[in-house]
Design an enzyme around this catalytic site. Structure first.
Site, mmCIF file in Angstrom:
data_model
loop_
_atom_site.group_PDB
_atom_site.id
_atom_site.type_symbol
_atom_site.label_atom_id
_atom_site.label_comp_id
_atom_site.label_asym_id
_atom_site.label_seq_id
_atom_site.Cartn_x
_atom_site.Cartn_y
_atom_site.Cartn_z
ATOM 1 N N THR A 1 0.826 -1.205 0.000
ATOM 2 C CA THR A 1 0.000 0.000 0.000
ATOM 3 C C THR A 1 0.855 1.247 0.000
ATOM 4 O O THR A 1 1.975 1.253 0.504
ATOM 5 C CB THR A 1 -0.896 0.070 1.247
ATOM 6 N N ASP A 2 0.299 2.308 -0.542
ATOM 7 C CA ASP A 2 0.830 3.617 -0.198
ATOM 8 C C ASP A 2 0.497 3.849 1.271
ATOM 9 O O ASP A 2 -0.381 3.185 1.841
ATOM 10 C CB ASP A 2 0.203 4.708 -1.082
#
Length: 921
Positions: A342-343
């Site tokens: 994920t960011d």
């Protein structure tokens, strides 16, 4: 001054500060660091401050509620008619890695490693330990039993963020301007070596999202070019360079992440926008494949070890739980063998994201420093109660470890020797918890001799746009040299005086945000040019205050050559500079740059204009102004900025760079813009990409708009001619869609459902806010502590998402990057390029193809080569045309196909100067 508070934490990837559920963020007012103001959260009210000077304005001209200008919509109805809420079709189960391509050995070793792991150890490998819980911007849990430390993830795509004794490399947009594969690879390898030397396992770069749909987008400069083929080549070369150094590259931000406004609802709420969900980029299937997925396919084919999913929604499904984007496109069609992370804070669910193809949660906590996680304990619970099948967790772990072995981390890892949260020698190992005071910074110098490469890329990426009467190169013996502009000088607070480069003080050598690095020094143009002039006993004077009008006019009147430096900045959305919320509000020069240029050029008839900009700018009438004898675009050249431009100005380097984007006469000419205001009430803003594939030069060609300077344009101090185009058609078999089925999902090791085995160990001292995989109760419902625990599977488990049986292969799949036959070479192209001048030079020969269909752009870039040619000599330009190069995406067949339309090939020096052409039979 900027005050960092322990209860306000800064995000490594979008930099937002967190205090409860709403983001606080850094606001830069004017360009004076004394005017930095932190927004403070007081009694539930966000106190806004007022800008003092020089606010950038002009975004009121952007179209609304669409972000595509009315005359710029695609002729393809599938793209033009995406005007309402879009839908992302589900695709399950998540494909499991197979070790295809050259990943077989890495997979064999990864499976052997994962087979040894307990459930808790597998969960630890997939979940970050929390923001500021360890020394890197992201770290996974460790596996002490096997001597495996947590993985260290660190920004950025142009070097090392939050460290010292590191290099500050040119930005991606500069690398694209070189059109030089070798320099892209060398830069990647050098960055990888520096990350490796600091103990980093995963470098968070390079960038293909944003691609550059709109020129105002704040982070375009982190990537390469709005042309997908150019970006794809530079992505692949950068990745291979980074991973050759023994560090895992992370291609980001996947996918259609094309603006900063509304990328995160909490960030937007902090700016006063009343929305509850993040922006949705709505794109049709053909545009997705032919434009935005294209460079990610090249990244996967190059063997990228990890891919970061983005904040935005894709057709109204969040990027990090979008099963179509992750399962179907990336892991299914492109056969991606690495892992998806994920960011930072882009995860919106636990079970949902796991089943949709997410493999690693970063930084691990739901909100920074809360100690809560969608995974960690909750992933342990989900495996034990069967909500997430064991094979899915095993696949996450295998993918992570396969990337580890693929790049040779087992042979190249060194201990982490820096701390992201302080440059002091000693500090807390667990910064936010203030525990384990120890040596945290060893200040290891990892720069080697990279300054030479940085200087070379800086000059190799400088585009000469205008050179009337051979005004350049200068001799260094000019009678009186004057330099003008804030952009020529230094930041009075030092090159790192603004956190994450979040201001516009002095010369611009990188944008702002998490995609930056700390400067070890910054050679300014003022210093470099002064050194040049003084070495020849010349006269040199400079003014770096853009608003010193009287003094500027007086000095310009005396100068025999006046060199004016102007800039235009942008960056990530967690910092506001002069009211620009990451994205630019306009395409003009900053800090009164246009007035500066006019003041100087009105009084000096030998004015040279140098632009340090993040992307396209409006050049007004400077191209026609006879007093402006030369114009150069120097982009964001990094630490050697001044030396690089001096090398060009004084002829040590003959310019050979080309524009990696188009320079237009107005922002409307680009056809696309940003969405600056919510357009869907309090729900997710909707951004339909109704222009389809027609961005940048493709949009100019479609509308028959003359650019100021076209994509691919760039002059030299010599001249070149093009001749003798040859086309060789190869005998290649027909394209065969992939068929058959996968093997069943592997399940490695047995997991007992005895919950007593997963409790916190006895006498265990937990670090506050640290994310652990342990349970705090033998009762799974109590351990999960979720109000929706026990809901029926049918309410939230997608059909087929837990099916580990053999699955049918997708027709366009077959190997990393897609069906291998897509990369069959169908034609070989050769042409003769002759240096008709009197000095050696470099020319970027470019190959474009007309696909010929009614919905196709006029031409698309498909090949290029930077050639070094001696005077009055010739070189052969060669390019291969693959099956993919002349194919379109067939949405019905869900595969690539070559249409019956006539295909034309063109070779020339830019997208609009194509003297050679032939028909592909």
């Amino acid at each position: 001054m900027v005050v960092y508070r322990k209860n306000v934490s800064f995000h490594p990837t979008f930099g937002a500060a967190i205090a409860g559920p709403i983001d606080l963020r850094l606001v830069v007012l004017s360009s004076d660091i004394s005017n930095y103001v932190m927004m403070h959260w007081v009694a539930g009210t966000l106190l806004f401050v007022t800008t003092l000077v020089n606010a950038q304005t002009g975004n009121t001209t952007a179209p609304f509620p669409s972000s595509t200008y009315p005359n710029a919509t695609s002729p393809d109805p599938a793209a033009a008619e995406i005007t309402g809420p879009a839908f992302s079709p589900p695709f399950y189960p998540s494909p499991w890695g197979s070790g295809k391509g050259d990943w077989a050995s890495a997979y064999e070793r990864a499976r052997a490693f994962v087979r040894q792991l307990t459930l808790l150890e597998k969960v630890n490998l997939t979940t970050g330990v929390g923001w500021q819980s360890e020394r890197c911007v992201g770290e996974t849990g460790s596996i002490p039993r096997l001597g495996f430390r947590g993985l260290c993830l660190q920004d950025s795509p142009l070097g090392l963020r939050f460290t010292d004794y590191n290099s500050a490399f040119p930005a991606g947009v500069n690398v694209a301007a070189t059109f030089d594969r070798g320099l892209a690879y060398a830069r990647g390898q050098a960055m990888g070596q520096e990350h490796r030397g600091k103990g980093v396992d995963i470098q968070l770069g390079p960038v293909a999202g944003p691609l550059g749909r709109a020129p105002e987008s704040g982070r375009n400069w982190e990537g390469f070019s709005p042309d997908p083929a150019l970006t794809g080549v530079m992505m692949a070369q950068t990745i291979q360079g980074i991973q050759r150094a023994g560090v895992i590259a992370c291609a980001k931000h996947y996918i259609v992440n094309e603006q900063e406004h509304f990328r995160q609802a909490p960030e937007s709420q902090g700016y006063g926008y009343n929305i509850i969900d993040s922006l949705s980029s709505n794109v049709d299937d053909a545009t997705m494949h032919e434009t935005y997925l294209w460079p990610f396919a090249d990244a996967v084919r190059a063997g990228v070890g990890s891919i970061m999913c983005s904040y935005n929604q894709i057709n109204n499904s969040y990027g990090c739980e979008n099963s179509h984007a992750l399962n179907y496109l990336l892991k299914g069609e492109l056969d991606f063998q690495g892992f998806v992370l994920t960011d930072w804070q882009a995860q919106h669910s636990g079970v949902g994201s796991a089943l949709a193809g997410l493999d690693m949660s970063m930084p691990g906590d739901v909100l920074f420093n809360t100690g809560t996680s969608f995974w960690g304990t909750n992933l342990t619970v989900a495996i034990l109660n069967g909500t997430v099948p064991q094979w899915r967790l095993d696949d996450m772990a295998i993918r992570i470890m396969a990337a580890w072995y693929y790049v040779g981390r087992n042979q190249s890892q060194v201990p982490i020797n820096f701390d992201s949260w302080t440059l002091d020698n000693f500090g807390y190992q667990h910064y936010f918890a203030e525990e384990a005071y120890t040596l945290v910074n060893e200040h290891v110098d990892v720069r080697a001799e990279h300054s030479t490469l940085i200087r070379r890329i800086g000059s190799a990426s400088t585009v000469l746009l205008k050179n009337n009467n051979s005004a350049l190169p200068l001799t260094g013996r000019e009678r009186f040299t004057a330099v003008f502009g804030n952009d020529a000088g230094g930041n009075p607070y030092g090159p790192n005086g603004c956190p994450d480069r979040g201001c516009n003080n002095g010369t611009l050598a990188m944008g702002w945000g998490s995609g930056t690095a700390s400067f070890p020094y910054l050679v300014t143009p003022e210093t470099a040019i002064q050194n040049e002039v003084l070495s020849n006993n010349g006269v040199f004077q400079s003014i770096t205050d853009n608003f010193a009008g009287t003094q500027i006019q007086s000095l310009a009147s005396q100068a025999s050559v006046a060199i004016v430096f102007v800039n235009a900045n942008s960056g990530e959305g967690f910092i506001i500079v002069d009211e620009n919320e990451g994205d630019r509000n306009n395409l003009t020069f900053w800090r009164g740059g246009d007035v500066l240029v006019q003041n100087v050029s009105a009084r000096c008839n030998n004015t040279i204009l140098v632009m340090h900009t993040v992307g396209p700018v409006l050049l007004a009438n400077y191209t026609e102004n006879p007093n402006i004898t030369a114009i150069l675009w120097a982009g964001l050249p990094g630490e050697q900025s001044g030396n690089s431009i001096a090398d060009i100005l004084y002829g040590r380097v003959n310019p050979g760079a080309k524009l990696p984007f188009t320079l237009g006469a107005s922002r409307e000419d680009y056809g696309t813009d940003l969405l600056y205001l919510p357009n869907n009430g309090t729900s997710a803003p909707q951004q339909p990409f109704t222009e389809g594939n027609f961005i940048d030069y493709r949009a100019f060609d479609k509308a028959d708009i003359a650019p100021v300077y076209e994509f691919g344009f760039g002059l030299s101090y010599t001249t070149f001619s093009y001749s003798n185009l040859r086309v060789n058609k190869l005998n290649v078999g027909d394209y065969t869609p992939t068929t058959g089925a996968t093997s069943a999902a592997p399940v490695l090791g047995n997991i007992t459902n005895d919950t007593a085995q997963y409790q916190y160990p006895s006498n265990f001292s937990a670090i506050p806010f640290y994310i652990y995989p342990y349970l705090n109760s033998t009762d799974l419902e109590a351990a999960a502590n979720e109000s929706d625990y026990g809901l029926s599977d049918s309410t939230y488990i997608p059909s087929g998402s837990r099916d580990g049986s053999p699955q049918p292969r997708l027709a366009a799949s077959g190997a990393p990057g897609g069906n291998l036959q897509l990369y069959d070479v169908l034609y070989q192209i050769d042409a003769t390029i002759t240096n008709t001048g009197s000095i050696a030079g470099e020319e970027v020969a470019q190959l474009y193809i007309s696909l010929g269909g009614p919905y196709d752009p006029k031409v698309v870039l498909r090949g290029f080569e930077r050639l070094s040619i001696q005077p009055q000599s010739s070189a052969t330009f060669h390019a291969d045309i693959t099956r993919r190069d002349i194919s379109n995406w067939d949405t019905n067949a869900q595969n690539w196909a070559i249409s019956s339309a006539t295909k034309e090939v063109y070779v020339g020096s830019s997208s609009r100067n194509l003297p050679l052409s032939a028909t592909l039979s």
